[in-house]
Design a protein around this motif. Structure first.
Motif, PDB file in Angstrom:
ATOM      1  N   ALA A  99      11.707   7.067   0.654  1.00 22.56           N
ATOM      2  CA  ALA A  99      12.878   7.137  -0.219  1.00 22.56           C
ATOM      3  C   ALA A  99      13.325   5.708  -0.533  1.00 22.56           C
ATOM      4  N   GLU A 100      13.846   5.514  -1.746  1.00 23.27           N
ATOM      5  CA  GLU A 100      14.336   4.195  -2.171  1.00 23.27           C
ATOM      6  C   GLU A 100      15.338   3.661  -1.141  1.00 23.27           C
ATOM      7  N   GLY A 101      15.175   2.414  -0.768  1.00 20.43           N
ATOM      8  CA  GLY A 101      16.137   1.795   0.146  1.00 20.43           C
ATOM      9  C   GLY A 101      15.854   2.068   1.613  1.00 20.43           C
ATOM     10  N   PRO A 120       8.953   0.096   6.563  1.00 17.48           N
ATOM     11  CA  PRO A 120       7.937  -0.358   5.609  1.00 17.48           C
ATOM     12  C   PRO A 120       7.090   0.825   5.149  1.00 17.48           C
ATOM     13  N   SER A 121       6.680   0.842   3.890  1.00 15.24           N
ATOM     14  CA  SER A 121       5.877   1.990   3.462  1.00 15.24           C
ATOM     15  C   SER A 121       4.418   1.829   3.864  1.00 15.24           C
ATOM     16  N   THR A 122       3.970   0.597   4.099  1.00 11.53           N
ATOM     17  CA  THR A 122       2.585   0.385   4.544  1.00 11.53           C
ATOM     18  C   THR A 122       2.621  -0.344   5.896  1.00 11.53           C
ATOM     19  N   GLY A 135       8.010  -3.486  -9.496  1.00 14.12           N
ATOM     20  CA  GLY A 135       8.181  -3.172  -8.077  1.00 14.12           C
ATOM     21  C   GLY A 135       8.841  -4.362  -7.399  1.00 14.12           C
ATOM     22  N   SER A 136       9.502  -4.082  -6.266  1.00 12.53           N
ATOM     23  CA  SER A 136      10.207  -5.172  -5.579  1.00 12.53           C
ATOM     24  C   SER A 136      10.026  -5.086  -4.064  1.00 12.53           C
ATOM     25  N   GLY A 137       8.896  -4.468  -3.650  1.00 12.97           N
ATOM     26  CA  GLY A 137       8.658  -4.310  -2.212  1.00 12.97           C
ATOM     27  C   GLY A 137       7.767  -5.415  -1.650  1.00 12.97           C
ATOM     28  N   GLN A 138       7.040  -5.072  -0.567  1.00 13.26           N
ATOM     29  CA  GLN A 138       6.202  -6.055   0.153  1.00 13.26           C
ATOM     30  C   GLN A 138       5.135  -6.661  -0.742  1.00 13.26           C
ATOM     31  N   GLN A 139       4.442  -5.787  -1.471  1.00 11.22           N
ATOM     32  CA  GLN A 139       3.359  -6.286  -2.328  1.00 11.22           C
ATOM     33  C   GLN A 139       3.909  -7.113  -3.486  1.00 11.22           C
ATOM     34  N   ALA A 140       5.043  -6.686  -4.022  1.00 14.87           N
ATOM     35  CA  ALA A 140       5.659  -7.461  -5.116  1.00 14.87           C
ATOM     36  C   ALA A 140       5.920  -8.879  -4.617  1.00 14.87           C
ATOM     37  N   ALA A 180       3.035  -2.955  -8.672  1.00 16.79           N
ATOM     38  CA  ALA A 180       3.006  -2.809  -7.206  1.00 16.79           C
ATOM     39  C   ALA A 180       4.102  -1.836  -6.802  1.00 16.79           C
ATOM     40  N   THR A 181       3.944  -0.600  -7.265  1.00 13.74           N
ATOM     41  CA  THR A 181       4.975   0.411  -7.019  1.00 13.74           C
ATOM     42  C   THR A 181       4.386   1.612  -6.274  1.00 13.74           C
ATOM     43  N   GLY A 182       5.294   2.466  -5.830  1.00 13.62           N
ATOM     44  CA  GLY A 182       4.883   3.722  -5.207  1.00 13.62           C
ATOM     45  C   GLY A 182       4.816   4.849  -6.228  1.00 13.62           C
ATOM     46  N   ALA A 235      -3.375  -3.995 -11.014  1.00 18.27           N
ATOM     47  CA  ALA A 235      -2.764  -2.690 -10.698  1.00 18.27           C
ATOM     48  C   ALA A 235      -3.003  -2.392  -9.222  1.00 18.27           C
ATOM     49  N   VAL A 236      -1.941  -2.503  -8.453  1.00 19.62           N
ATOM     50  CA  VAL A 236      -2.066  -2.496  -6.991  1.00 19.62           C
ATOM     51  C   VAL A 236      -1.666  -1.156  -6.366  1.00 19.62           C
ATOM     52  N   GLY A 237      -0.710  -0.470  -6.969  1.00 20.07           N
ATOM     53  CA  GLY A 237      -0.252   0.812  -6.414  1.00 20.07           C
ATOM     54  C   GLY A 237      -1.223   1.931  -6.798  1.00 20.07           C
ATOM     55  N   LYS A 296      -8.134  -2.785 -11.135  1.00 22.15           N
ATOM     56  CA  LYS A 296      -7.598  -1.681 -10.343  1.00 22.15           C
ATOM     57  C   LYS A 296      -7.948  -1.921  -8.872  1.00 22.15           C
ATOM     58  N   SER A 297      -6.939  -2.343  -8.143  1.00 17.70           N
ATOM     59  CA  SER A 297      -7.122  -2.677  -6.731  1.00 17.70           C
ATOM     60  C   SER A 297      -6.868  -1.443  -5.871  1.00 17.70           C
ATOM     61  N   LEU A 298      -7.731  -1.235  -4.900  1.00 18.06           N
ATOM     62  CA  LEU A 298      -7.515  -0.115  -3.976  1.00 18.06           C
ATOM     63  C   LEU A 298      -7.473  -0.580  -2.529  1.00 18.06           C
ATOM     64  N   GLY A 299      -7.836  -1.819  -2.337  1.00 15.75           N
ATOM     65  CA  GLY A 299      -7.801  -2.346  -0.975  1.00 15.75           C
ATOM     66  C   GLY A 299      -8.990  -1.913  -0.157  1.00 15.75           C
ATOM     67  N   ASN A 300     -10.068  -1.570  -0.837  1.00 12.33           N
ATOM     68  CA  ASN A 300     -11.222  -1.129  -0.071  1.00 12.33           C
ATOM     69  C   ASN A 300     -11.917  -2.243   0.671  1.00 12.33           C
TER      70      ASN A 300
HETATM   71  N1  LIG Z   1      -4.315  -1.974  -3.543  1.00  9.15           N
HETATM   72  C1  LIG Z   1      -4.094  -2.290  -2.286  1.00  9.15           C
HETATM   73  O1  LIG Z   1      -4.900  -2.917  -1.623  1.00  9.15           O
HETATM   74  C2  LIG Z   1      -2.811  -1.899  -1.661  1.00  9.15           C
HETATM   75  C3  LIG Z   1      -1.958  -1.059  -2.308  1.00  9.15           C
HETATM   76  N2  LIG Z   1      -0.764  -0.722  -1.772  1.00  9.15           N
HETATM   77  C4  LIG Z   1       0.082   0.145  -2.567  1.00  9.15           C
HETATM   78  O2  LIG Z   1       0.930  -0.693  -3.351  1.00  9.15           O
HETATM   79  C5  LIG Z   1       2.174  -0.037  -3.594  1.00  9.15           C
HETATM   80  C6  LIG Z   1       3.318  -0.941  -3.148  1.00  9.15           C
HETATM   81  O3  LIG Z   1       3.207  -1.161  -1.770  1.00  9.15           O
HETATM   82  P1  LIG Z   1       4.375  -1.922  -0.961  1.00  9.15           P
HETATM   83  O4  LIG Z   1       4.867  -3.055  -1.732  1.00  9.15           O
HETATM   84  O5  LIG Z   1       3.838  -2.127   0.402  1.00  9.15           O
HETATM   85  O6  LIG Z   1       5.485  -0.787  -0.919  1.00  9.15           O
HETATM   86  P2  LIG Z   1       7.066  -0.974  -0.831  1.00  9.15           P
HETATM   87  O7  LIG Z   1       7.592   0.317  -0.351  1.00  9.15           O
HETATM   88  O8  LIG Z   1       7.407  -2.198  -0.094  1.00  9.15           O
HETATM   89  O9  LIG Z   1       7.493  -1.164  -2.358  1.00  9.15           O
HETATM   90  C7  LIG Z   1       7.317  -0.117  -3.264  1.00  9.15           C
HETATM   91  C8  LIG Z   1       8.012  -0.438  -4.561  1.00  9.15           C
HETATM   92  O10 LIG Z   1       7.712   0.616  -5.484  1.00  9.15           O
HETATM   93  C9  LIG Z   1       8.930   1.162  -5.991  1.00  9.15           C
HETATM   94  N3  LIG Z   1       8.708   2.587  -6.254  1.00  9.15           N
HETATM   95  C10 LIG Z   1       8.538   3.578  -5.345  1.00  9.15           C
HETATM   96  N4  LIG Z   1       8.341   4.735  -5.974  1.00  9.15           N
HETATM   97  C11 LIG Z   1       8.384   4.478  -7.313  1.00  9.15           C
HETATM   98  C12 LIG Z   1       8.262   5.271  -8.476  1.00  9.15           C
HETATM   99  N5  LIG Z   1       8.031   6.577  -8.403  1.00  9.15           N
HETATM  100  N6  LIG Z   1       8.369   4.656  -9.681  1.00  9.15           N
HETATM  101  C13 LIG Z   1       8.582   3.341  -9.760  1.00  9.15           C
HETATM  102  N7  LIG Z   1       8.722   2.534  -8.696  1.00  9.15           N
HETATM  103  C14 LIG Z   1       8.619   3.102  -7.489  1.00  9.15           C
HETATM  104  C15 LIG Z   1       9.983   0.890  -4.951  1.00  9.15           C
HETATM  105  O11 LIG Z   1      11.237   0.863  -5.563  1.00  9.15           O
HETATM  106  C16 LIG Z   1       9.531  -0.490  -4.449  1.00  9.15           C
HETATM  107  O12 LIG Z   1      10.014  -1.491  -5.304  1.00  9.15           O
HETATM  108  C17 LIG Z   1       2.091   1.285  -2.851  1.00  9.15           C
HETATM  109  O13 LIG Z   1       1.653   2.277  -3.742  1.00  9.15           O
HETATM  110  C18 LIG Z   1       1.017   1.045  -1.807  1.00  9.15           C
HETATM  111  O14 LIG Z   1       0.385   2.225  -1.374  1.00  9.15           O
HETATM  112  C19 LIG Z   1      -0.329  -1.265  -0.593  1.00  9.15           C
HETATM  113  C20 LIG Z   1      -1.150  -2.095   0.103  1.00  9.15           C
HETATM  114  C21 LIG Z   1      -2.464  -2.464  -0.346  1.00  9.15           C
END
Ligand SMILES: NC(=O)C1=CN([C@@H]2O[C@H](COP(=O)(O)OP(=O)(O)OC[C@H]3O[C@@H](n4cnc5c(N)ncnc54)[C@H](O)[C@@H]3O)[C@@H](O)[C@H]2O)C=CC1
Ligand SMILES: O=C(O)C1=NCCCC1
Length: 337
Positions: A82-84, A88-90, A141-146, A202-204, A223-225, A318-322
């Motif tokens: 959930a927002e806020g 950590p989500s990862t 996005g404004s989380g860890q990856q951002a 970098a969003t969820g 594209a990370v998410g 398109k990044s998947l982190g594989n």
């Molecule tokens: N490609 C890769 O290697 C990796 C990908 N990821 C993915 O990257 C994304 C971001 O990861 P973190 O920064 O760690 O997560 P985080 O939880 O720290 O940040 C997530 C961000 O996405 C936003 N968000 C969440 N749901 C949303 C929605 N429905 N629409 C728009 N914005 C939304 C949040 O407000 C927040 O700013 C996740 O999808 C995660 O699974 C994470 C790690 C590695």
């Protein structure tokens, strides 16, 4: 008896893992990975277990680099929070093994590794594909990856303007408040991306948030998410128009909703057939009007010279982190990639 494993906490990993080491290291290893020479590198597509009741996933990501004697695995959980949420989500842990004897030699925090490794790979994609004149960086996005993407993109490249968008404006504002340099907080994705040369998603999100009609021709998108087969960040128009690069072709086919679900637009193909009553009837079968977005190449295939970097086109990485490759000499502790 084997020695006890070295333990590296998040703080130590953050200190030891620098982008200056990580980027050349990843460039070399991704180039090798894309040759699919199993005597060099074995990195299967990760196994993922859904944790349905809690909107989460557990992923196991093993890798073996025979020539370098690196046997490791990352174990990662990721959640749709959930927002806020303060959690950590990862979250991740990385284990290193002694390749000959099989015991664990190091146990490392994987959260910082994931943040930096993912951002470093996106930065490599931007080095290869961003337009020659890249003035505007946009982060969705404004989380860890951002944050890790902001850090490495602004370290490596000079932008005239950096913009950030987040679902809740106050989260974008909080992100900006932690930074030294000015960053524009945008109220909508459209406002953030129009005219941007480099875009990081970098969003969820599990539905598209970035639409091709807003993207400047020639822009580069990292594209990370959307790392699940039914999640998306990018719409069909963007996926069809862009030249698409991935970290692993097998990973993209198994896990990327942006690729798997692109181009699903049903039309009907008609044909005639004689039925048992000897009349001719017209039957229809569903057929896809647009084919799926095509993967042009792996990043490693560009790095090893097998495929070109089509910098003049709109490009999506398109990044998947594989790809997870990590080396740490546990006894020295300062030689870590
Ligand atoms: N490609 C890769 O290697 C990796 C990908 N990821 C993915 O990257 C994304 C971001 O990861 P973190 O920064 O760690 O997560 P985080 O939880 O720290 O940040 C997530 C961000 O996405 C936003 N968000 C969440 N749901 C949303 C929605 N429905 N629409 C728009 N914005 C939304 C949040 O407000 C927040 O700013 C996740 O999808 C995660 O699974 C994470 C790690 C590695
Ligand atoms: O590579 C990783 O680590 C992750 N990839 C996609 C989802 C979250 C973690």
């Amino acid at each position: 008896m084997s020695e006890s494993p070295v333990l590296l906490n998040k703080h130590e990993v953050e200190r030891l893992l620098t982008y200056d080491d990580l980027i050349p290291r990843l460039e070399s290893v991704m180039g090798k990975f894309s040759k699919r020479d199993s005597s060099e590198i074995i990195q299967p597509v990760r196994s993922v277990v859904p944790i349905q009741q809690h909107s989460g996933f557990l992923g196991v990501m093993p890798a073996y680099l025979a020539a370098e004697g690196i046997l490791c695995t990352k174990i990662v959980t990721f959640y749709q929070r959930a927002e806020g949420s303060s959690l950590p989500s990862t979250q991740a842990t990385v284990l290193l093994f002694h390749p000959e004897h099989g015991h664990v030699t190091a146990i490392m925090d994987g959260e910082a590794i994931t943040a930096k490794r993912t951002a470093a790979v996106s930065a490599i994609s931007a080095k290869l594909f961003k337009p020659a004149l890249s003035e505007v960086l946009c982060i969705l996005g404004s989380g860890q990856q951002a944050r890790s993407h902001y850090d490495v993109f602004t370290k490596l490249f000079k932008f005239k303007e950096v913009r950030v968008w987040s679902r809740r404006k106050e989260m974008a504002q909080r992100f900006v408040n932690d930074l030294q340099d000015p960053v524009t907080v945008c109220s909508s994705v459209k406002e953030a991306v129009i005219g941007a040369d480099v875009i990081v998603t970098a969003t969820g999100a599990s539905q598209p948030i970035l639409f091709g009609e807003w993207v400047k021709p020639g822009a580069h998108i990292a594209a990370v998410g959307a790392c699940r087969p039914d999640w998306r960040e990018l719409d069909d128009v963007l996926m069809r128009e862009a030249v698409v690069y991935v970290d692993s072709r097998e990973g993209a086919t198994a896990e990327s909703g942006d690729i798997i679900l692109s181009g699903v637009c049903i039309t009907f193909h008609q044909y005639n057939i004689a039925d048992l009553s000897h009349h001719r009837h017209t039957y229809s079968t569903p057929k896809s009007l647009f084919s799926q977005a095509e993967v042009f190449a792996e990043l490693g295939e560009v790095l090893n010279g097998s495929f070109p970097a089509r910098r003049e086109k709109t490009t999506v990485f398109k990044s998947l982190g594989n790809l997870f490759f990590h080396s740490c000499d546990p006894k020295i502790k300062n030689k870590m990639f």
